[in-house]
Design a protein around this motif. Structure first.
Motif, PDB file in Angstrom:
ATOM      1  N   ARG A  10       0.837  -1.210   0.000  1.00 12.76           N
ATOM      2  CA  ARG A  10       0.000   0.000   0.000  1.00 12.76           C
ATOM      3  C   ARG A  10       0.866   1.252   0.000  1.00 12.76           C
ATOM      4  O   ARG A  10       0.612   2.205  -0.746  1.00 12.76           O
ATOM      5  CB  ARG A  10      -0.917  -0.017   1.223  1.00 12.76           C
ATOM      6  CG  ARG A  10      -1.761   1.221   1.379  1.00 12.76           C
ATOM      7  CD  ARG A  10      -2.732   1.083   2.538  1.00 12.76           C
ATOM      8  NE  ARG A  10      -2.110   0.879   3.815  1.00 12.76           N
ATOM      9  CZ  ARG A  10      -1.730   1.859   4.628  1.00 12.76           C
ATOM     10  NH1 ARG A  10      -1.878   3.111   4.284  1.00 12.76           N
ATOM     11  NH2 ARG A  10      -1.183   1.590   5.799  1.00 12.76           N
ATOM     12  N   VAL A  65      -5.020   6.076  -0.767  1.00  6.91           N
ATOM     13  CA  VAL A  65      -4.482   4.755  -0.423  1.00  6.91           C
ATOM     14  C   VAL A  65      -3.472   4.872   0.724  1.00  6.91           C
ATOM     15  O   VAL A  65      -3.491   4.060   1.658  1.00  6.91           O
ATOM     16  CB  VAL A  65      -3.870   4.087  -1.669  1.00  6.91           C
ATOM     17  CG1 VAL A  65      -3.068   2.854  -1.309  1.00  6.91           C
ATOM     18  CG2 VAL A  65      -4.975   3.723  -2.656  1.00  6.91           C
ATOM     19  N   ARG A  68      -5.534   5.770   3.883  1.00  4.05           N
ATOM     20  CA  ARG A  68      -6.696   4.896   4.090  1.00  4.05           C
ATOM     21  C   ARG A  68      -7.985   5.697   4.320  1.00  4.05           C
ATOM     22  O   ARG A  68      -8.850   5.292   5.079  1.00  4.05           O
ATOM     23  CB  ARG A  68      -6.452   3.905   5.229  1.00  4.05           C
ATOM     24  CG  ARG A  68      -5.482   2.823   4.841  1.00  4.05           C
ATOM     25  CD  ARG A  68      -5.542   1.611   5.735  1.00  4.05           C
ATOM     26  NE  ARG A  68      -6.816   0.968   5.815  1.00  4.05           N
ATOM     27  CZ  ARG A  68      -7.266   0.033   4.964  1.00  4.05           C
ATOM     28  NH1 ARG A  68      -6.515  -0.353   3.970  1.00  4.05           N
ATOM     29  NH2 ARG A  68      -8.441  -0.506   5.133  1.00  4.05           N
ATOM     30  N   TYR A  71     -10.338   4.806   0.781  1.00  2.00           N
ATOM     31  CA  TYR A  71      -9.369   3.806   0.349  1.00  2.00           C
ATOM     32  C   TYR A  71      -9.849   3.016  -0.858  1.00  2.00           C
ATOM     33  O   TYR A  71      -9.133   2.900  -1.857  1.00  2.00           O
ATOM     34  CB  TYR A  71      -9.078   2.869   1.528  1.00  2.00           C
ATOM     35  CG  TYR A  71      -8.063   1.795   1.268  1.00  2.00           C
ATOM     36  CD1 TYR A  71      -6.737   2.115   1.014  1.00  2.00           C
ATOM     37  CD2 TYR A  71      -8.418   0.458   1.323  1.00  2.00           C
ATOM     38  CE1 TYR A  71      -5.785   1.135   0.801  1.00  2.00           C
ATOM     39  CE2 TYR A  71      -7.472  -0.528   1.121  1.00  2.00           C
ATOM     40  CZ  TYR A  71      -6.165  -0.187   0.859  1.00  2.00           C
ATOM     41  OH  TYR A  71      -5.231  -1.167   0.647  1.00  2.00           O
ATOM     42  N   LEU A  72     -11.052   2.484  -0.789  1.00  6.34           N
ATOM     43  CA  LEU A  72     -11.570   1.683  -1.890  1.00  6.34           C
ATOM     44  C   LEU A  72     -11.703   2.526  -3.160  1.00  6.34           C
ATOM     45  O   LEU A  72     -11.348   2.080  -4.247  1.00  6.34           O
ATOM     46  CB  LEU A  72     -12.911   1.047  -1.521  1.00  6.34           C
ATOM     47  CG  LEU A  72     -13.484   0.044  -2.509  1.00  6.34           C
ATOM     48  CD1 LEU A  72     -12.501  -1.095  -2.753  1.00  6.34           C
ATOM     49  CD2 LEU A  72     -14.804  -0.498  -2.004  1.00  6.34           C
ATOM     50  N   LEU A 132      -4.345  -5.463  -3.436  1.00  7.03           N
ATOM     51  CA  LEU A 132      -4.926  -4.601  -2.401  1.00  7.03           C
ATOM     52  C   LEU A 132      -6.450  -4.599  -2.462  1.00  7.03           C
ATOM     53  O   LEU A 132      -7.117  -4.588  -1.426  1.00  7.03           O
ATOM     54  CB  LEU A 132      -4.374  -3.183  -2.519  1.00  7.03           C
ATOM     55  CG  LEU A 132      -2.886  -3.017  -2.192  1.00  7.03           C
ATOM     56  CD1 LEU A 132      -2.424  -1.596  -2.479  1.00  7.03           C
ATOM     57  CD2 LEU A 132      -2.588  -3.405  -0.754  1.00  7.03           C
ATOM     58  N   GLU A 136      -8.792  -5.897   0.521  1.00  7.24           N
ATOM     59  CA  GLU A 136      -9.809  -5.013   1.095  1.00  7.24           C
ATOM     60  C   GLU A 136     -11.185  -5.669   1.039  1.00  7.24           C
ATOM     61  O   GLU A 136     -11.966  -5.565   1.986  1.00  7.24           O
ATOM     62  CB  GLU A 136      -9.822  -3.671   0.362  1.00  7.24           C
ATOM     63  CG  GLU A 136     -10.834  -2.672   0.896  1.00  7.24           C
ATOM     64  CD  GLU A 136     -10.570  -2.211   2.321  1.00  7.24           C
ATOM     65  OE1 GLU A 136     -11.420  -1.480   2.851  1.00  7.24           O
ATOM     66  OE2 GLU A 136      -9.541  -2.570   2.925  1.00  7.24           O
ATOM     67  N   ARG A 139     -11.317  -8.109   3.807  1.00  6.77           N
ATOM     68  CA  ARG A 139     -11.384  -7.432   5.104  1.00  6.77           C
ATOM     69  C   ARG A 139     -12.786  -6.905   5.378  1.00  6.77           C
ATOM     70  O   ARG A 139     -13.309  -7.057   6.468  1.00  6.77           O
ATOM     71  CB  ARG A 139     -10.371  -6.277   5.158  1.00  6.77           C
ATOM     72  CG  ARG A 139     -10.263  -5.635   6.552  1.00  6.77           C
ATOM     73  CD  ARG A 139      -9.472  -4.355   6.507  1.00  6.77           C
ATOM     74  NE  ARG A 139     -10.181  -3.305   5.829  1.00  6.77           N
ATOM     75  CZ  ARG A 139     -11.170  -2.586   6.376  1.00  6.77           C
ATOM     76  NH1 ARG A 139     -11.572  -2.834   7.594  1.00  6.77           N
ATOM     77  NH2 ARG A 139     -11.761  -1.626   5.693  1.00  6.77           N
ATOM     78  N   VAL A 140     -13.392  -6.317   4.360  1.00  6.99           N
ATOM     79  CA  VAL A 140     -14.722  -5.733   4.540  1.00  6.99           C
ATOM     80  C   VAL A 140     -15.765  -6.829   4.768  1.00  6.99           C
ATOM     81  O   VAL A 140     -16.622  -6.701   5.633  1.00  6.99           O
ATOM     82  CB  VAL A 140     -15.097  -4.840   3.334  1.00  6.99           C
ATOM     83  CG1 VAL A 140     -16.553  -4.447   3.375  1.00  6.99           C
ATOM     84  CG2 VAL A 140     -14.223  -3.606   3.322  1.00  6.99           C
ATOM     85  N   ASN A 150     -15.965  -2.073   8.694  1.00  8.53           N
ATOM     86  CA  ASN A 150     -15.308  -0.792   8.946  1.00  8.53           C
ATOM     87  C   ASN A 150     -15.934  -0.113  10.156  1.00  8.53           C
ATOM     88  O   ASN A 150     -17.156  -0.104  10.308  1.00  8.53           O
ATOM     89  CB  ASN A 150     -15.464   0.133   7.743  1.00  8.53           C
ATOM     90  CG  ASN A 150     -14.619  -0.297   6.586  1.00  8.53           C
ATOM     91  OD1 ASN A 150     -13.568  -0.881   6.765  1.00  8.53           O
ATOM     92  ND2 ASN A 150     -15.077  -0.008   5.387  1.00  8.53           N
TER      93      ASN A 150
END
Length: 161
Positions: A10, A65, A68, A71-72, A132, A136, A139-140, A150
């Motif tokens: 990142r 990025v 953050r 970020y997306l 990445l 992500e 993670r989400v 989040n």
């Protein structure tokens, strides 16, 4: 270990985009010439708009990025830019154009002479952005556990305080 690798990736990719944008932000005329040499943009006014705003899009995506924040959105913008940049690079090479890439300002290597390394760089950045994005997404989703979403996200199934 994987988390550290993602953080480093990142930082590198965000830094590359910020750097690329910063070195081009003050040289819109030169960047406009580089864009025009690709012979892909039909209207001169669009070349000017791209030359003025493209560096700032790169900077914004890189900062999103790095920090953050959004970020997306930053990753999606980077992926879109890298797809367009790679397609333009391939198009210039296929048409035998001997022009400067323009990726990091003036004086860049010529496309015809350095196509393999330029393509590898673009595809490497695109692959890194893809990694990445996948990380992500995982993670989400977090396996469906609302606690891993989040912070600050609105989840109607979570108990209210």
């Amino acid at each position: 270990m994987a988390r550290i690798a993602l953080i480093l990736l990142r930082l590198v990719i965000g830094g590359v985009f910020v750097y690329a944008g910063v070195v081009k932000a003050g040289v819109a005329r030169t960047l406009g010439d580089d864009i025009r040499h690709y012979d892909l943009v039909p209207w001169p006014v669009l070349v000017t708009v791209l030359a003025v705003y493209l560096p700032w899009v790169e900077i914004a995506a890189g900062l999103a990025v790095l920090c953050r924040r959004l970020y997306l959105g930053g990753l999606v913008a980077m992926a879109g830019l890298m797809i367009v940049f790679t397609a333009a690079l391939g198009s210039a090479w296929a048409r035998g154009l001997d022009i400067s890439c323009g990726c990091f300002g003036n004086g860049e290597a010529k496309i015809r002479e350095h196509f393999p390394s330029l393509l590898a760089r673009d595809l490497g950045l695109l692959a890194g952005v893809g990694v990445l994005l996948v990380a992500e997404g995982r993670r989400v989703r977090g396996g469906g556990n609302p606690k891993t979403l989040n912070p600050g996200s609105l989840d109607s199934s979570a108990p209210s305080p």
